[in-house]
Scaffold this motif. Structure first.
Motif, PDB file in Angstrom:
ATOM      1  N   ASN A  88       0.860  -1.180   0.000  1.00  0.00           N
ATOM      2  CA  ASN A  88       0.000   0.000   0.000  1.00  0.00           C
ATOM      3  C   ASN A  88       0.900   1.235   0.000  1.00  0.00           C
TER       4      ASN A  88
ATOM      5  N   LEU B  37       0.982   5.004   0.257  1.00  0.00           N
ATOM      6  CA  LEU B  37       0.170   6.111   0.741  1.00  0.00           C
ATOM      7  C   LEU B  37       0.922   7.420   0.493  1.00  0.00           C
TER       8      LEU B  37
ATOM      9  N   GLY C 155      -5.235   2.243   5.443  1.00  0.00           N
ATOM     10  CA  GLY C 155      -4.638   3.551   5.230  1.00  0.00           C
ATOM     11  C   GLY C 155      -4.477   4.247   6.575  1.00  0.00           C
TER      12      GLY C 155
ATOM     13  N   ASN D 230      -4.309   9.949   4.663  1.00  0.00           N
ATOM     14  CA  ASN D 230      -4.592   9.189   3.450  1.00  0.00           C
ATOM     15  C   ASN D 230      -5.232   7.866   3.870  1.00  0.00           C
TER      16      ASN D 230
ATOM     17  N   GLN E 131      -6.567   5.502   2.012  1.00  0.00           N
ATOM     18  CA  GLN E 131      -6.609   4.487   0.958  1.00  0.00           C
ATOM     19  C   GLN E 131      -6.240   3.108   1.493  1.00  0.00           C
TER      20      GLN E 131
ATOM     21  N   GLU F 272     -11.886   5.086  -2.615  1.00  0.00           N
ATOM     22  CA  GLU F 272     -10.730   5.952  -2.823  1.00  0.00           C
ATOM     23  C   GLU F 272     -10.177   5.759  -4.238  1.00  0.00           C
ATOM     24  N   PRO F 273      -9.589   6.805  -4.818  1.00  0.00           N
ATOM     25  CA  PRO F 273      -9.450   8.161  -4.278  1.00  0.00           C
ATOM     26  C   PRO F 273     -10.740   8.958  -4.465  1.00  0.00           C
TER      27      PRO F 273
ATOM     28  N   SER G 138      -4.673   9.289 -11.993  1.00  0.00           N
ATOM     29  CA  SER G 138      -5.288   8.281 -11.137  1.00  0.00           C
ATOM     30  C   SER G 138      -6.159   7.351 -11.969  1.00  0.00           C
TER      31      SER G 138
END
Length: 414
Positions: free
Chosen positions: A90, A92, A216, A228, A230, A358-359, A368
């Motif tokens: 992950n 971030l 996140g 964040n 996520q 997310e996002p 993105s």
């Protein structure tokens, strides 16, 4: 398995408590959230929306990732499954959290002092994971080190043992910062986390499609303001046979139908290399691919889809790549997209509830992915020959239409 499986015997540090205040996932019981319903679309009127576990222990106790389990429990420990390269990561915004390896062991004849973690039983399972935290940013970052194994739904899970029963000194922590949960700029450290399963909990993995989730919550302040959030969600192999099944399984787009175990999917048709680009004012929109799947809601989520009846449901999941070339942030959670059916015979709207959370926005100058999901009854799906995506319009940070209601259109192959 509707209740939380994490026991607490010590107080959590202040950082953990602050994170928990805003995160129901760290409480001692399953959140009592109101079930949100996914509504069936009407194409012409546009409404809203067991067997015992087979253990793989051929390697016995060789290569034990966490010898502390045997020492602390004073029980017998047998390796069940080891994953040397899970590739769970992950990122971030430059604060990178990865699981480099994990191992599951069966523990029997546990000391009376250690039966509480196993719900007063003298045996159970422990999973240990080696975690690396790499803060590539130029700021000190706070992170609560919370991870989940998810069972039949997003509300049915266990978190890693925050009491650190078997990883007290090995838990990932900063070597430079004195504040709990803070990691220095440029710092990279590794450590161990662990999960504790009762026999019944571990056996329950056989009846679901379990997920491993790296939470996140990384922030540059100890109040976790603007963190964040996520998540990174991965299929969770827990045995060699199941690992082989996953290796041979179809790869579905990560909408919440898949990542939250809302439904099981069967592929109807996919095209994942469309890569058609159009310009929506100063935003470059690329249709990367589309998947058509027949879905069957999981038992814990059937009520959400009751509006579709029993004739079958088709999900159209679209993957888009966005490049925000404007000088302002763009909201990604309330894009009013639709799919036109045979040009003018009807349309269906995007179902935000089953799309990734997310996002939520795309900052100026950044890129993105965006997944959108459209649901319809299977019998209606079979009636139509053409599907055209109308993507947009965009909404700015102030909630106002950015480009005068403009959208871009893509023909979706079938």
């Amino acid at each position: 398995m509707k209740q939380k499986r994490l026991f607490l015997i010590t107080l959590i540090s202040s950082v953990m408590l602050m994170a928990a205040c805003g995160n129901a996932k760290e409480t001692n019981s399953t959140p009592k959230e109101e079930t949100k319903e996914v509504k069936a679309e009407e194409t012409t009127t546009e409404p809203e929306v067991e067997e015992e576990k087979k253990e793989e222990s051929s390697n016995g106790n060789d290569g034990m990732l966490n010898p502390n389990i045997e020492e602390e429990s004073q029980g017998n420990v047998e390796v069940v499954f080891t994953n040397k390269d899970p590739q769970f990561i992950n990122d971030l915004d430059g604060f990178k959290v990865s699981v480099d390896e994990y191992q599951i062991v069966k523990v029997t004849d546990v000391s009376a002092d250690y039966t509480i973690p196993f719900k007063d039983q003298t045996e159970g399972y422990v999973m240990t994971a080696k975690v690396t935290i790499d803060n590539t940013t130029d700021k000190g970052i706070y992170y609560n080190n919370i991870y989940r194994v998810q069972f039949g739904s997003e509300f049915d899970y266990i978190t890693n043992d925050i009491n650190k029963t078997f990883v007290r000194e090995e838990f990932p922590k900063s070597e430079k910062e004195t504040e709990v949960g803070k990691f220095a700029p440029g710092e990279k450290v590794s450590g161990l986390i662990s999960f504790i399963f009762t026999n019944d909990e571990f056996k329950a993995l056989d009846s679901v499609k379990p997920k491993f989730i790296i939470e996140g919550g990384a922030a540059d302040n100890n109040q976790f303001s603007g963190s964040n959030k996520q998540q990174a969600v991965f299929d969770f192999p827990y045995s060699g046979g199941q690992q082989e099944e996953l290796n041979n399984a179809t790869s579905f787009y990560p909408d919440r139908l898949t990542t939250a175990n809302m439904a099981n999917k069967e592929m109807i048709f996919e095209e994942t290399a469309i890569n058609e680009t159009k310009q929506l004012d100063d935003v470059k929109v690329t249709l990367a691919g589309v998947q058509y799947t027949e879905i069957e809601p999981t038992p814990d989520n059937k009520e959400r889809f009751r509006n579709f009846g029993d004739k079958g449901i088709v999900a159209i999941t679209v993957k888009l790549n966005l490049d925000n070339q404007t000088d302002s942030p763009i909201s990604l959670w309330n894009i009013s997209s639709k799919v036109d059916l045979d040009k003018d015979r009807g349309h269906i709207r995007a179902q935000g509830m089953v799309e990734p959370e997310e996002p939520k926005e795309l900052k100026a100058g950044e890129q993105s992915e965006k997944y959108q999901v459209f649901l319809m009854n299977k019998d209606e799906f079979e009636l139509f020959a053409s599907f055209d995506l109308q993507f947009g319009p965009f909404v700015g940070e102030d909630g106002k239409d950015m480009f005068k209601g403009e959208s871009v259109e893509f023909n979706l192959p079938r």
